[in-house]
Design an enzyme around this catalytic site. Structure first.
Site, mmCIF file in Angstrom:
data_model
loop_
_atom_site.group_PDB
_atom_site.id
_atom_site.type_symbol
_atom_site.label_atom_id
_atom_site.label_comp_id
_atom_site.label_asym_id
_atom_site.label_seq_id
_atom_site.Cartn_x
_atom_site.Cartn_y
_atom_site.Cartn_z
ATOM 1 N N GLY A 192 1.540 -0.379 -6.780
ATOM 2 C CA GLY A 192 2.852 -1.001 -6.836
ATOM 3 C C GLY A 192 2.830 -2.511 -6.821
ATOM 4 C CG ASP A 238 -1.901 6.145 -0.310
ATOM 5 O OD1 ASP A 238 -1.646 6.888 0.651
ATOM 6 O OD2 ASP A 238 -1.501 4.975 -0.381
ATOM 7 C CG ASN A 239 -4.409 3.079 2.080
ATOM 8 O OD1 ASN A 239 -4.129 2.659 0.964
ATOM 9 N ND2 ASN A 239 -3.642 2.855 3.123
ATOM 10 C CG ASP A 248 -4.587 -1.194 0.638
ATOM 11 O OD1 ASP A 248 -4.198 -2.374 0.696
ATOM 12 O OD2 ASP A 248 -3.844 -0.264 0.298
#
Length: 477
Positions: free
Chosen positions: A105, A271-272, A281
């Protein structure tokens, strides 16, 4: 708006050992893996950080500052590389709740290239503008967030954690409003050098969309580009089971590396989770002020899901979610067998990494496990954190105060770092003291002094241990 520097060809400098080797392997998967995007146009591009140590390993240290800004502030394509940025698509469990509306994003994958050892690495961004996956976000990154990521990645690298590296930070001249920072605040675009950006959530998306053909392609890509040890999986294992064995081994080692570092990532969503086992991240991270299993990094983690002591549990749970996704193309028994290796591999990694940070030679599983337990108990009793503890006992010093150390021999050479100076740490108060002169006076000298001290710590600790037979996917930087 300032003039845009022209893109340049990249060639190694005289005597430079590592040439620039572009290798955009993701292009073959791009039609279903990502969305073509463009970087935002920024009012300014002021170079604040260039990691020449990392750049030298991928043939880019010879860029001038103007050339650096052209590629990592304006995102002119690197020669022979991806024609344009890709915002990757994925799903994920966020604090245990499945979310199918995820994807890059405020970042994208910009380039792929080989290092001197032949590993495929990605250059990915943070704060580079909006994408189809931005939802309500502005696609930007605060300068403070970028400084925090520099610090986190440098400290983790020094402590032997397999981590992405902060490659570049360019201040963009924009003002941002954030609820968790004094606003308006300065903005930046960050570039990270990472061993891939394929997440557990990438596989989860393919399961949710029922895409077995793409799942086979992704498995093959990961096995080819992120090779593990030949003995990581049983002979004759399927590609899916082989990949899961490799990922479980990497994740077990990553979990142990967090614990030995005294590090709390804060947002261990699927997702990390990079399937290379490389940590990345960094948002609300913290280092422990004292040894406390309940310590939480993120103020919004009210239930303590990602507390310090729960990190191994949740990382193992995340591996389970990868296994669930791989059921699209594989039966359950070989996947379950791979998951069952997490616990023993984690315990072995804890002992191995603990002895490494203490600077003592391992004595075997029974002795080493007892040593870890004794050290944890000592830290709890003294209400101190691992930075002070490991510094005080480096090389087996102070065995009279810690009987479990008796019988352990020093490993490696002594280093002046362990004598005559306080332990290097990176607690939240220290982070704020590093940021304050930047925010108030645009004084970056304190940051650079701290980075120099952190790198000296890494030099003193030396090369971190690699699991037996796993040299191919070690994140040695």
């Amino acid at each position: 708006m300032e003039p845009v520097p022209q893109a340049v060809s990249v060639s190694p400098q005289p005597g430079h050992a590592v040439p620039y080797r572009p290798d955009p392997q993701l292009a073959a998967l791009a039609p279903w893996l990502g969305d073509p995007v463009e970087a935002a146009e920024f009012p300014q591009t002021v170079l604040r950080w260039r990691n020449d140590r990392a750049a030298a390993q991928v043939g880019l240290a010879g860029l001038s500052d103007a050339e650096w800004i052209a590629h990592f502030g304006r995102f002119a394509p690197l020669p022979g590389n991806l024609a344009g940025p890709l915002a990757l698509r994925y799903h994920g469990h966020q604090f245990g709740v499945y979310n199918p509306e995820l994807g890059d994003g405020r970042g994208f994958t910009f380039a792929q290239l080989r290092d001197g050892a032949g590993r495929l690495l990605d250059l990915g961004t943070k704060g580079s503008g909006q994408t189809p996956w931005s939802r309500r976000g502005d696609g930007r990154l605060t300068l403070k967030g970028a400084v925090r990521e520099i610090l986190a990645t440098e400290m983790l690298e020094a402590l032997g954690v397999n981590t992405s590296r902060t490659f570049s930070v360019v201040e963009t001249g924009e003002s941002l409003w954030r609820g968790d920072e004094p606003s308006p605040t300065r903005a930046a675009v960050l570039v990270r050098l990472s061993h891939g950006h394929i997440r557990i959530g990438t596989f989860q998306r393919l399961l949710a969309l029922d895409k077995p053909e793409e799942m086979h392609q992704l498995i093959a890509y990961c096995l080819e580009q992120f090779p593990g040890a030949p003995d990581a999986a049983p002979a004759g294992a399927s590609p899916a089971a082989t990949l899961l064995h490799q990922v479980v081994a990497r994740m077990a080692d990553m979990a142990a590396s967090y614990m030995v570092a005294g590090f709390v990532h804060g947002v261990l969503n699927t997702d990390n989770m990079n399937v290379t086992g490389e940590s990345f991240d960094y948002g609300p991270w913290r280092w422990l002020p004292r040894w406390d299993a309940r310590f939480v990094a993120a103020y919004f983690d009210e239930a303590g899901r990602y507390a310090f002591g729960r990190q191994p549990e949740v990382i193992g749970w995340n591996c389970g979610q990868l296994a669930v996704a791989l059921r699209l193309v594989e039966e359950a028994p070989p996947l379950i067998a791979a998951l069952e290796t997490f616990g023993p591999l984690y315990q072995a990694a804890m002992a191995r990494r603990w002895c490494w940070r203490l600077g003592v030679a391992p004595r075997g599983p029974e002795h080493d496990s007892a040593l870890v337990e004794a050290c944890e108990a000592a830290m709890r009793a003294q209400e101190i954190g691992p930075d002070a503890f490991f510094h005080a006992h480096r090389g087996g010093r102070g065995a009279e105060a810690l009987p479990a150390l008796a019988g352990y021999a020093p490993a490696g050479e002594d280093h002046p770092h362990w004598h005559g100076q306080p332990p290097q740490s990176l607690l939240i108060e220290e982070v704020e003291s590093i940021w304050a002169p930047i925010a108030e006076h645009d004084d970056w000298s304190v940051l650079h002094a701290n980075i120099a001290a952190i790198r000296q710590l890494g030099e003193a600790l030396g090369t971190p241990p690699v699991p037996a037979g796993h040299a191919a996917d070690a994140g040695a930087h």
